[in-house]
Design a protein around this motif. Structure first.
Motif, mmCIF file in Angstrom:
data_model
loop_
_atom_site.group_PDB
_atom_site.id
_atom_site.type_symbol
_atom_site.label_atom_id
_atom_site.label_comp_id
_atom_site.label_asym_id
_atom_site.label_seq_id
_atom_site.Cartn_x
_atom_site.Cartn_y
_atom_site.Cartn_z
ATOM 1 N N SER A 33 3.355 -6.303 -6.895
ATOM 2 C CA SER A 33 1.450 -6.953 -7.370
ATOM 3 C C SER A 33 0.983 -5.904 -7.348
ATOM 4 O O SER A 33 0.549 -5.804 -5.927
ATOM 5 N N SER A 34 -0.092 -5.780 -7.547
ATOM 6 C CA SER A 34 -1.798 -4.938 -7.144
ATOM 7 C C SER A 34 -2.599 -5.809 -7.858
ATOM 8 O O SER A 34 -3.057 -6.171 -9.170
ATOM 9 N N ILE A 35 -4.174 -5.767 -7.343
ATOM 10 C CA ILE A 35 -5.362 -6.121 -7.794
ATOM 11 C C ILE A 35 -6.139 -5.229 -7.398
ATOM 12 O O ILE A 35 -6.314 -4.680 -5.941
ATOM 13 N N LYS A 36 -7.042 -4.726 -7.881
ATOM 14 C CA LYS A 36 -8.088 -3.605 -8.103
ATOM 15 C C LYS A 36 -10.344 -4.777 -8.542
ATOM 16 O O LYS A 36 -9.761 -5.612 -9.746
ATOM 17 N N SER A 46 -1.915 -5.604 -12.089
ATOM 18 C CA SER A 46 -0.481 -6.018 -12.594
ATOM 19 C C SER A 46 0.067 -6.163 -11.843
ATOM 20 O O SER A 46 0.349 -6.416 -10.556
ATOM 21 N N ASP A 47 1.394 -6.710 -12.547
ATOM 22 C CA ASP A 47 2.935 -7.166 -12.070
ATOM 23 C C ASP A 47 3.657 -6.795 -12.895
ATOM 24 O O ASP A 47 4.302 -6.939 -13.369
ATOM 25 N N ASN A 151 1.121 -5.785 -2.718
ATOM 26 C CA ASN A 151 1.721 -6.709 -1.819
ATOM 27 C C ASN A 151 3.454 -6.855 -3.197
ATOM 28 O O ASN A 151 3.404 -6.373 -4.073
ATOM 29 N N GLY A 152 4.482 -5.973 -2.122
ATOM 30 C CA GLY A 152 6.039 -6.414 -2.878
ATOM 31 C C GLY A 152 7.383 -7.038 -2.153
ATOM 32 O O GLY A 152 6.958 -7.141 -0.497
ATOM 33 N N SER A 153 8.262 -7.700 -2.526
ATOM 34 C CA SER A 153 9.192 -7.210 -2.237
ATOM 35 C C SER A 153 9.908 -7.309 -2.493
ATOM 36 O O SER A 153 10.404 -5.987 -3.944
ATOM 37 N N SER A 154 11.822 -7.062 -1.648
ATOM 38 C CA SER A 154 12.786 -6.337 -1.631
ATOM 39 C C SER A 154 14.149 -7.362 -1.177
ATOM 40 O O SER A 154 14.232 -7.945 -0.686
ATOM 41 N N THR A 155 15.531 -7.066 -2.342
ATOM 42 C CA THR A 155 16.473 -7.204 -1.518
ATOM 43 C C THR A 155 17.341 -6.592 -1.874
ATOM 44 O O THR A 155 17.499 -5.604 -2.888
ATOM 45 N N ARG A 156 18.478 -6.411 -1.522
ATOM 46 C CA ARG A 156 19.656 -5.308 -1.371
ATOM 47 C C ARG A 156 20.775 -6.402 -0.719
ATOM 48 O O ARG A 156 20.931 -6.745 0.172
ATOM 49 N N ILE A 157 22.012 -6.056 -1.564
ATOM 50 C CA ILE A 157 22.925 -6.980 -0.999
ATOM 51 C C ILE A 157 24.319 -5.112 -1.551
ATOM 52 O O ILE A 157 24.786 -4.685 -2.263
ATOM 53 N N ILE A 158 25.089 -4.881 -0.340
ATOM 54 C CA ILE A 158 26.785 -4.117 -0.574
ATOM 55 C C ILE A 158 27.598 -5.546 -0.145
ATOM 56 O O ILE A 158 27.176 -6.047 0.930
#
Length: 448
Positions: A33-36, A46-47, A151-158
């Protein structure tokens, strides 16, 4: 839409039931997401969220790929069948493999749950305070161009058929402001940013002050003659140049003959002041991770140590070609991407000289503070560069006037050998490439 762990388990089960023995499931998701703000009002918000899953299968020595954004039971058969079909038509003779797992994975701090709980109101308040302080700090500030929090977040799975089952979650945030100052018809821009996973570390006073001071310091520029100067390249500027040349350390480029570092292992390629580090275990680093895109454990490495090239960056395929172990630098551009090679947190190691002492050491010369045109003004194979730059003149060990736009040119490989001192002001930009400021014997500068 099915819950992702259930989907992965079903995909795994179906692949096994079809008799597949070498396959991998790779999942990524992200949200941001971002805020201006502009003139003390929210200008935009935006999200976004995205996710996807890829499937790799090794059949008759050939690796087939497939992927989908949809996480539904109907997609399972498509993923397996598509990957098998692609494997059947591949003509590439490269030997690939599904990784069976590493002996040890280093725990890395890459996620702060508190960051997910920051309210929109707190973000807006921070931005409005930053914008307000920047406007009030100097009457020469005429316009705030951008004041943004993201700000943002992420996830990875293998998960694969060799017993590998890894997952990792990370997050971070940033604040960025840019503004314009004007005096006697001359306008100059300034900006500042901070990246962190700790909201309390974002300080409106610091961010606004840095951007204003940068813009105001550039007013009343002077011209200089075109020639070679002793120079300091400031931390952010050299980090941007180093980032543009990271591909020279890729073993894939070395093997293809498109890196000048081919055959240079164990040789001096830089001055003894230069140690370049790839550190995937850096606490809260932007590219910190315990495993790479193939599930190989990541590791700390000094790619250049005291001027000597010690290693290239490898994934499994290129490591097999050279008869060495992967360095844990396999990368993928999301779930759709094919495997490549990238550094993690990649930086020139700090020296013990302060920024002020670097300027005093230089005595007379040029301080380069920013570089532009990095995508078009340099050749990563030859090392040649010619880049628009901003900077200041240094006289008697003191920063004096800002300079009218200049162009700096030279060769990156030569520049590494011209470094005579390294500062203790390591800084990363809005990427995981960092550098302290450096003092170089000479840099070709032409005035526009």
């Amino acid at each position: 839409m099915m819950e992702i762990n259930i989907f992965i388990d079903l995909l795994f089960k179906n692949a096994k039931e079809r008799g597949l023995e070498n396959f991998e499931i790779y999942y990524t998701s992200s949200k941001s997401s971002s805020i201006k703000v502009f003139n003390q009002e929210v200008d935009s918000y935006s999200d976004s969220t995205s996710q996807g899953i890829s499937f790799r299968v090794l059949e008759n020595g050939k690796m087939g790929y497939s992927y989908t954004e949809s996480i539904a039971e109907k997609d399972i058969n498509f993923l397996i069948s598509e990957a098998l079909e692609n494997a059947a038509v591949i003509e590439n003779e490269d030997i690939e493999e599904i990784f069976c797992g590493g002996e040890e994975y280093t725990d890395v701090e890459v996620y702060n749950p508190d960051l997910e709980d920051i309210s929109i109101g707190d973000k807006v308040s921070l931005l409005m305070e930053t914008e307000k302080k920047a406007k009030e700090m100097d009457i020469r500030v005429k316009r705030i161009s951008h004041c943004v929090f993201g700000n943002g977040s992420s996830t990875r799975i293998i998960k694969n058929s060799k017993g590998l089952n890894l997952s990792e979650k990370g997050n971070s945030a940033y604040i960025y402001i840019s503004l314009v100052a004007e005096e006697e018809g001359i306008t100059k821009s300034g900006s500042s940013f901070k990246v962190s996973d700790n909201f309390s570390s974002f300080n409106a006073d610091t961010i606004s002050k840095e951007s204003v001071e940068e813009a105001v310091s550039k007013l009343n520029p002077v011209s200089i003659g075109s020639k070679e100067y002793k120079a300091i390249i400031k931390n952010e500027a050299f980090a941007s140049m180093l980032g543009a040349f990271t591909g020279i350390f890729s073993s894939d480029n070395v093997q293809k003959g498109i890196s000048k570092l081919k055959g240079k292992l164990g040789s001096y390629i830089a001055s003894e002041n230069v140690t370049i580090i790839d550190n995937p275990h850096m606490k809260r680093g932007m590219a910190s991770s315990s495993f790479d895109a193939e599930g190989v454990p990541t590791k700390y490495k000094e790619v250049i140590k005291n001027g000597v090239l010690t290693t290239y960056l490898y994934n499994l395929k290129t490591a097999k070609k050279d008869g060495v172990k992967s360095t844990g630098n396999a990368s993928k551009g999301g779930y759709k991407g094919t495997l490549g090679i990238s550094p993690s947190n990649f930086y020139l190691k700090e020296g013990d000289t302060t920024y002020i002492n670097l300027i005093e050491k230089l005595s007379d010369g040029v301080l380069v503070t920013s570089l532009a045109g990095l995508h078009s003004g340099l050749n990563s194979i030859s090392g040649d560069f010619s880049l628009a730059a901003e900077g200041f003149f240094i006289s008697d060990g003191k920063i004096t006037n800002s300079l009218n736009q200049i162009t700096v040119s030279g060769n990156f490989f030569d520049l590494l050998n011209e470094i005579v001192a390294v500062g203790n002001d390591l800084k990363f930009g809005l990427s995981p490439i960092g550098s302290p400021s450096i003092l170089v014997k000479k840099l070709s500068i032409s005035a526009d």
